[in-house]
Design an enzyme around this catalytic site. Structure first.
Site, PDB file in Angstrom:
ATOM      1  N   TRP A 424       0.827  -1.203   0.000  1.00  0.00           N
ATOM      2  CA  TRP A 424       0.000   0.000   0.000  1.00  0.00           C
ATOM      3  C   TRP A 424       0.861   1.252   0.000  1.00  0.00           C
ATOM      4  O   TRP A 424       0.699   2.150  -0.828  1.00  0.00           O
ATOM      5  CB  TRP A 424      -0.920   0.017   1.224  1.00  0.00           C
ATOM      6  CG  TRP A 424      -1.849   1.201   1.240  1.00  0.00           C
ATOM      7  CD1 TRP A 424      -3.122   1.239   0.757  1.00  0.00           C
ATOM      8  CD2 TRP A 424      -1.560   2.526   1.729  1.00  0.00           C
ATOM      9  NE1 TRP A 424      -3.660   2.507   0.914  1.00  0.00           N
ATOM     10  CE2 TRP A 424      -2.726   3.317   1.506  1.00  0.00           C
ATOM     11  CE3 TRP A 424      -0.466   3.130   2.328  1.00  0.00           C
ATOM     12  CZ2 TRP A 424      -2.812   4.663   1.873  1.00  0.00           C
ATOM     13  CZ3 TRP A 424      -0.542   4.473   2.683  1.00  0.00           C
ATOM     14  CH2 TRP A 424      -1.694   5.225   2.459  1.00  0.00           C
ATOM     15  N   TYR A 428       1.350   4.007  -3.012  1.00  0.00           N
ATOM     16  CA  TYR A 428       0.947   5.384  -2.720  1.00  0.00           C
ATOM     17  C   TYR A 428       2.105   6.345  -2.982  1.00  0.00           C
ATOM     18  O   TYR A 428       1.918   7.425  -3.564  1.00  0.00           O
ATOM     19  CB  TYR A 428       0.496   5.479  -1.263  1.00  0.00           C
ATOM     20  CG  TYR A 428      -0.037   6.826  -0.862  1.00  0.00           C
ATOM     21  CD1 TYR A 428      -1.272   7.270  -1.309  1.00  0.00           C
ATOM     22  CD2 TYR A 428       0.692   7.664  -0.021  1.00  0.00           C
ATOM     23  CE1 TYR A 428      -1.775   8.508  -0.942  1.00  0.00           C
ATOM     24  CE2 TYR A 428       0.204   8.910   0.353  1.00  0.00           C
ATOM     25  CZ  TYR A 428      -1.034   9.319  -0.106  1.00  0.00           C
ATOM     26  OH  TYR A 428      -1.520  10.552   0.263  1.00  0.00           O
ATOM     27  N   ASP A 444      -5.748  -1.382  -0.358  1.00  0.00           N
ATOM     28  CA  ASP A 444      -6.389  -0.290   0.371  1.00  0.00           C
ATOM     29  C   ASP A 444      -7.834  -0.645   0.716  1.00  0.00           C
ATOM     30  O   ASP A 444      -8.636  -0.993  -0.162  1.00  0.00           O
ATOM     31  CB  ASP A 444      -6.347   0.986  -0.475  1.00  0.00           C
ATOM     32  CG  ASP A 444      -6.947   2.172   0.258  1.00  0.00           C
ATOM     33  OD1 ASP A 444      -6.226   2.770   1.059  1.00  0.00           O
ATOM     34  OD2 ASP A 444      -8.128   2.486   0.019  1.00  0.00           O
TER      35      ASP A 444
END
Length: 494
Positions: A424, A428, A444
């Site tokens: 994640w 990101y 997510d």
């Protein structure tokens, strides 16, 4: 290969006659009778079809011996998207060139960083942009120099340095060769406003409309790092440190011009090209809304959200390391909580400004400073503090290079090797810090809930669903985060 054979010449001429701003930056028109090249939105009288040659980039126009128009000013056009969706290596190379990779380095070194050969890189550039990597780099230096000459009163010696020239002589020769005038003659013919004549540097950076500026500011406002960033109803401000230069930046929208105004104030040699490249990435100025809409508009999940969010951009980052630290602080906490923690880290480890202004008080801590810092009593768990210090140490040593230009898979693989950083966080960071439009954090929870209509679906199922959104999965993720069409509680700390 002639650089203009890549474009449908008749189609480009029809677009030129329509003066449609959506084509700005997609191509440039070379006028045979004047030997000048223009943007498709140039206010000059439309030339006859037989006098026009259309090329995919400003560098291609100059390679054919044309000089840039003084009316439409190609240096303010949005970034050329001729490579978009066609060749990722060209996209990564352009980002590195924008930040000065070829000002001192070689094409061979650039190709090595991309994991391909120099000859292959040259062929890709000629195919997609109509010019070699060196020609593109030279063109970018010249266009930045021209903008600084005509829009600021910066001493010409500093213009040369800021634009990336290695000597004043090369700067003078390049300007005179292309524009048939000396830098001082160009400046005498320009009109510098009172604001531009101040100590600050004020520039315009073009974009393709529509641009949802209010949505961009709202997103950045909730995540602004106290002391380092400040967001008001109309502007974004921040401090910066690049090499030996420190200062502040202020960005505002000029919708009538389809451009952002950027005001730079700093001490030391101003790295204008690097700042401009970072601001473009921060506000996703090279995005092509038409291409994104064409790819995602018909999707039953993303399409309706895109309709309500016309002009959406992926909020990027000025400093990739800063964003990576912010992402770690945001793991398993709310947006507000991560903002509070980031402010504490800045107060403890950042460098205070000599004179605070508009709520800007500190420079974000360097990797070296954060790696050696005492992070106790900041409200961080022991594991989170160790992750921060490990990330900072890896960036300080060069073991982890958070630089645009690395492929998505390589960036993610590099980040997940660090303790405390999972898929994640890696995606990101790739999405916002490195400008990877196809980054997509399938783990997510917020994305899984929205995609499942309120019930979380498995990451593997979401990954299969997202295949239809390539290569714009990052925009799809942002739409799912910000346009959930569900209860507001179903949201992410992203």
């Amino acid at each position: 290969m002639a650089p203009h054979v890549l474009l449908d010449q008749d189609l480009c001429y029809r677009a030129l006659t329509g003066r449609d701003a959506r084509f700005d930056g997609r191509f440039f028109v070379c006028v045979k009778t004047t030997r000048i090249y223009c943007r498709p939105v140039c206010p000059a009288r439309t030339p006859k079809r037989e006098n026009c040659i259309f090329v995919p980039s400003a560098a291609a126009a100059e390679a054919l011996g044309y000089r840039s128009c003084l009316r439409c000013r190609p240096e303010t056009a949005p970034g050329t998207p001729a490579w978009a969706g066609s060749e990722a290596s060209v996209a990564r190379a352009l980002r590195l060139i924008e930040e000065g990779a070829l000002d001192e380095g070689s094409v061979e070194l650039l190709a090595t960083r991309l994991g391909i050969g120099a000859r292959q890189l040259h062929r890709l550039f000629v195919r997609h942009l109509g010019a070699s990597p060196q020609a593109v780099a030279s063109n970018r230096r010249l266009l930045v120099a021209k903008q600084l000459i005509t829009e600021t009163e910066l001493p010409l010696s500093e213009v040369a340095t800021a634009a990336g020239f290695q000597s004043l002589r090369r700067f003078n020769d390049a300007v005179r060769t292309v524009y048939k005038r000396s830098p001082s003659e160009l400046r005498r013919g320009s009109k510098v406003t009172e604001a531009q004549a101040s100590a600050a540097i004020c520039l315009r950076l073009g974009y393709r409309p529509p641009f949802d500026w209010n949505r961009m500011l709202a997103y950045l406002s909730g995540r602004a790092i106290p002391g380092v960033e400040e967001v008001t109803e109309e502007t974004y401000r921040r401090t910066y440190r690049l090499g030996d230069s420190t200062g502040t930046i202020e960005v505002a929208n000029q919708p009538a011009r389809n451009a952002l105004s950027v005001r730079i104030e700093g001490a030391g040699p101003l790295p204008v090209r690097q700042i401009v490249a970072r601001v473009r990435r921060l506000f996703d100025l090279d995005a092509d809304p038409a291409a994104i809409t064409a790819a995602l508009g018909g999707d039953p999940i993303i399409g309706p959200r895109l309709t309500r969010a016309r002009g959406i951009r992926v909020p990027g980052a000025f400093d990739p390391f800063e964003l990576a630290i912010r992402a770690v602080l945001g793991q398993q906490v709310s947006v507000k909580g991560a903002t509070t923690l980031s402010g504490r880290v800045v107060q403890r480890c950042g460098t205070p400004l000599a004179a605070a202004r508009n709520g800007l008080t500190h420079l974000f801590p360097t990797p070296e400073a954060l790696a050696q810092a005492d992070l106790s009593a900041l409200g961080l768990t022991t594991g989170r503090a160790q992750t921060l210090k490990g990330l900072a140490a890896a960036c300080a040593s060069g073991a982890c290079e958070l630089k645009p230009g690395t492929s998505l898979n390589t960036s993610v693989a590099q980040l997940v090797t660090l303790p405390g950083i999972g898929e994640w966080t890696a995606h990101y960071v790739a999405l916002r810090a490195l400008g990877e439009p196809d980054a997509f954090p399938t783990a997510d929870l917020g994305l899984r809930k929205v995609a499942g209509g309120g019930v979380p679906i498995a990451p593997r199922l979401l990954e299969q669903m997202a295949e239809a959104w390539r290569p714009w999965r990052g925009y799809a993720a942002l739409l799912l985060w910000t346009e959930p069409m569900l209860d507001p509680a179903v949201s992410s700390a992203a």
